[in-house]
Design a protein around this motif. Structure first.
Motif, PDB file in Angstrom:
ATOM      1  N   ALA A  29      -0.643   5.594  -2.083  1.00  0.00           N
ATOM      2  CA  ALA A  29      -1.672   4.874  -1.915  1.00  0.00           C
ATOM      3  C   ALA A  29      -3.005   5.686  -1.591  1.00  0.00           C
ATOM      4  N   VAL A  30      -2.974   6.886  -0.695  1.00  0.00           N
ATOM      5  CA  VAL A  30      -3.705   7.869  -0.372  1.00  0.00           C
ATOM      6  C   VAL A  30      -4.154   8.642  -1.605  1.00  0.00           C
ATOM      7  N   ASN A  31      -3.150   8.839  -2.515  1.00  0.00           N
ATOM      8  CA  ASN A  31      -3.695   9.684  -3.850  1.00  0.00           C
ATOM      9  C   ASN A  31      -4.395   8.834  -4.852  1.00  0.00           C
ATOM     10  N   ALA A  32      -4.067   7.469  -4.879  1.00  0.00           N
ATOM     11  CA  ALA A  32      -4.707   6.526  -5.741  1.00  0.00           C
ATOM     12  C   ALA A  32      -5.980   6.604  -5.474  1.00  0.00           C
ATOM     13  N   VAL A  33      -6.703   6.832  -4.327  1.00  0.00           N
ATOM     14  CA  VAL A  33      -7.882   6.806  -3.840  1.00  0.00           C
ATOM     15  C   VAL A  33      -8.580   8.220  -3.975  1.00  0.00           C
ATOM     16  N   THR A  34      -7.833   9.197  -3.715  1.00  0.00           N
ATOM     17  CA  THR A  34      -8.584  10.441  -3.299  1.00  0.00           C
ATOM     18  C   THR A  34      -8.456  11.652  -4.214  1.00  0.00           C
ATOM     19  N   PHE A  35      -7.184  11.400  -5.031  1.00  0.00           N
ATOM     20  CA  PHE A  35      -6.832  12.611  -5.902  1.00  0.00           C
ATOM     21  C   PHE A  35      -7.867  12.773  -6.971  1.00  0.00           C
ATOM     22  N   PRO A  36      -8.511  13.779  -7.128  1.00  0.00           N
ATOM     23  CA  PRO A  36      -9.802  13.780  -8.192  1.00  0.00           C
ATOM     24  C   PRO A  36      -9.152  13.988  -9.462  1.00  0.00           C
ATOM     25  N   ARG A  37      -9.908  13.221 -10.491  1.00  0.00           N
ATOM     26  CA  ARG A  37      -9.661  13.181 -12.047  1.00  0.00           C
ATOM     27  C   ARG A  37     -10.540  14.110 -12.845  1.00  0.00           C
ATOM     28  N   LEU A  38     -10.047  14.795 -13.714  1.00  0.00           N
ATOM     29  CA  LEU A  38     -11.163  15.532 -14.540  1.00  0.00           C
ATOM     30  C   LEU A  38     -12.000  14.405 -15.552  1.00  0.00           C
ATOM     31  N   ARG A  39     -13.158  14.543 -15.599  1.00  0.00           N
ATOM     32  CA  ARG A  39     -13.957  13.953 -16.710  1.00  0.00           C
ATOM     33  C   ARG A  39     -14.720  14.909 -17.408  1.00  0.00           C
ATOM     34  N   PRO A  40     -14.738  14.732 -18.791  1.00  0.00           N
ATOM     35  CA  PRO A  40     -15.466  15.457 -19.851  1.00  0.00           C
ATOM     36  C   PRO A  40     -17.193  15.516 -19.298  1.00  0.00           C
ATOM     37  N   ALA A  41     -17.539  16.884 -19.684  1.00  0.00           N
ATOM     38  CA  ALA A  41     -18.818  16.980 -19.360  1.00  0.00           C
ATOM     39  C   ALA A  41     -19.378  18.031 -20.242  1.00  0.00           C
ATOM     40  N   PRO A  42     -20.649  18.339 -20.487  1.00  0.00           N
ATOM     41  CA  PRO A  42     -21.222  19.394 -21.231  1.00  0.00           C
ATOM     42  C   PRO A  42     -21.179  20.669 -20.524  1.00  0.00           C
ATOM     43  N   LEU A  43     -20.992  21.802 -21.361  1.00  0.00           N
ATOM     44  CA  LEU A  43     -21.021  22.930 -20.797  1.00  0.00           C
ATOM     45  C   LEU A  43     -22.589  23.138 -20.057  1.00  0.00           C
ATOM     46  N   GLY A 145     -16.008  19.681 -17.975  1.00  0.00           N
ATOM     47  CA  GLY A 145     -15.651  19.122 -16.870  1.00  0.00           C
ATOM     48  C   GLY A 145     -14.893  19.964 -15.700  1.00  0.00           C
ATOM     49  N   LEU A 146     -13.981  20.884 -16.413  1.00  0.00           N
ATOM     50  CA  LEU A 146     -13.268  21.956 -15.527  1.00  0.00           C
ATOM     51  C   LEU A 146     -14.375  22.647 -14.652  1.00  0.00           C
ATOM     52  N   LEU A 147     -15.469  22.950 -15.231  1.00  0.00           N
ATOM     53  CA  LEU A 147     -16.509  24.026 -14.624  1.00  0.00           C
ATOM     54  C   LEU A 147     -17.115  23.284 -13.553  1.00  0.00           C
ATOM     55  N   ARG A 148     -17.350  21.873 -14.104  1.00  0.00           N
ATOM     56  CA  ARG A 148     -18.069  20.915 -12.756  1.00  0.00           C
ATOM     57  C   ARG A 148     -17.197  21.053 -11.694  1.00  0.00           C
ATOM     58  N   GLU A 149     -15.797  20.647 -12.073  1.00  0.00           N
ATOM     59  CA  GLU A 149     -14.953  20.551 -10.781  1.00  0.00           C
ATOM     60  C   GLU A 149     -14.657  21.892  -9.939  1.00  0.00           C
ATOM     61  N   LEU A 150     -14.666  22.829 -10.469  1.00  0.00           N
ATOM     62  CA  LEU A 150     -14.686  24.082  -9.792  1.00  0.00           C
ATOM     63  C   LEU A 150     -15.889  24.427  -9.121  1.00  0.00           C
ATOM     64  N   ASN A 151     -17.057  23.943  -9.529  1.00  0.00           N
ATOM     65  CA  ASN A 151     -18.439  24.181  -8.631  1.00  0.00           C
ATOM     66  C   ASN A 151     -18.304  23.318  -7.583  1.00  0.00           C
TER      67      ASN A 151
END
Length: 366
Positions: A29-43, A145-151
């Motif tokens: 239940a906690v992870n359904a709400v809080t676990f981050p999901r990668l989303r596409p993004a431009p570099l 998306g990965l770089l955005r999440e990393l930052n």
């Protein structure tokens, strides 16, 4: 009329399974709400130099499917290390457009993948170093998306849990348990607590994105040179240094087809099962028994909590798949395997109990 007192074994069974079931349901239940999901993004226009690094041993069958997506991400460089392949892996990667380096002979005391990654570290020039397995598929916008999440996370190491792609019945038996192991047992807020505790620090070696300075500080892959589960051990070493480690679900950005059959899954998971259980055969045996008692036994004996446990054994994998973004009818139907999974996993644990395991033609002592 007074009910007979519940036998001691039944009370113990009820207590253990209730706590286990409740903890897993709460974690999901906690992870359904809080676990981050990668989303596409431009570099980003002025982002860091990124090196995409692929250790590859006999991957000529996977690279034509996966390497074009990696090359299309727009990274500063893509390097494939040909780790002593006998199937033309290097030639395939070179023909597709990657820079290929030939792996050097493995020194004594090194396992195969850490040595391959150490050589890639020496060759790469990026400020962000992304190690990705040859069977991992990168979709449009994944690197952005990965770089955005990393930052956004401020992480020194960001690993990705790729969305599992399973096409044959044999693949569906065990491979989705990778997601279940994370989503059912590790509530994401616990993974981000500061300071990070080593046992609450996880990573997935299929995609590992490091800030270069952090990887150099820990000593590179020499720090995990003799580890089978080098990804999790590396994450724990970084956490011990006070560096930030986090993870994200790959969803529609990054996917993987790990194994093509049930025997291949047994071989792959048999390599990792013991280190996942902290190299304790006692802990691994307890885990096997707990899953048999909680998932399988309620379907064959009138044990306490059997209705709740039957429901949980059917629903857990369904909920895990929904969180992980696997929502096709065939993916959701995998929940029906819940009661059988502990039995089907027994060959994995039998393999893991051996003093040595073999993987990709190399033998490792456990």
């Amino acid at each position: 009329m007074r009910r007979a007192a519940e036998p001691g074994w039944a009370r113990a069974y009820r207590t253990v399974t209730t706590v286990w079931l409740a903890s897993k349901l709460l974690t999901l239940a906690v992870n359904a709400v809080t676990f981050p999901r990668l989303r596409p993004a431009p570099l980003p226009a002025r982002g860091p130099r990124v090196s995409l690094l692929i250790p590859a041993r006999n991957e000529a069958g996977n690279l034509p499917v996966t390497l074009p997506g990696v090359l299309a991400q727009g990274a500063h460089e893509v390097i494939v290390l040909d780790d002593g392949s006998t199937d033309g892996t290097g030639e395939v990667a070179r023909r597709l457009g990657a820079r290929v380096i030939a792996g050097e002979a493995r020194p004594d005391g090194w396992h195969g993948k850490p040595w391959a990654c150490q050589q890639l570290l020496r060759a790469a020039v990026g400020d962000v170093l992304v190690f990705t397995d040859a069977d991992v598929t990168w979709h449009a916008g994944a690197l952005g998306g990965l770089l955005r999440e990393l930052n956004a996370s401020g992480a020194d190491l960001l690993s990705v849990q790729p969305r599992q792609v399973n096409r044959t019945p044999g693949e569906r038996i065990l491979t989705p348990l990778v997601d279940a192991a994370v989503l059912s047992y590790f509530p994401f807020p616990l993974l981000r607590m500061q300071p990070q505790h080593p046992l609450a620090t996880i990573a997935n070696g299929q995609v590992m994105a490091y800030r270069r300075a952090a990887l150099i500080r820990v000593g590179g892959y020499a720090a995990v040179r003799a580890q089978v589960l080098e990804d999790t051990v590396m994450a724990r070493l970084l956490a011990q240094l006070g560096l930030q480690v986090t993870t994200v679900m790959g969803r529609g950005c990054i996917s993987v087809r790990m194994y093509r059959s049930y025997p291949a899954s047994v071989a792959g998971f048999g390599k990792n099962a013991l280190p996942i259980h902290l190299n304790s055969r006692v802990l691994m045996t307890f885990s096997v028994l707990l899953h048999l008692l909680g998932h399988t036994l309620p379907w064959v004996l009138p044990v306490p909590n059997r209705r709740a446990l039957r429901a949980a054994s059917l629903l857990e994998r369904l909920v895990v798949n929904v969180i992980a973004g696997r929502r096709a009818p065939a993916d959701l139907a995998e929940g029906l395997l819940g009661p059988l999974t502990p039995l089907l996993a027994l060959p994995v644990y039998r393999r893991a109990m051996r003093p040595r395991v073999t993987w990709k033609g190399r033998e490792y002592r456990q």
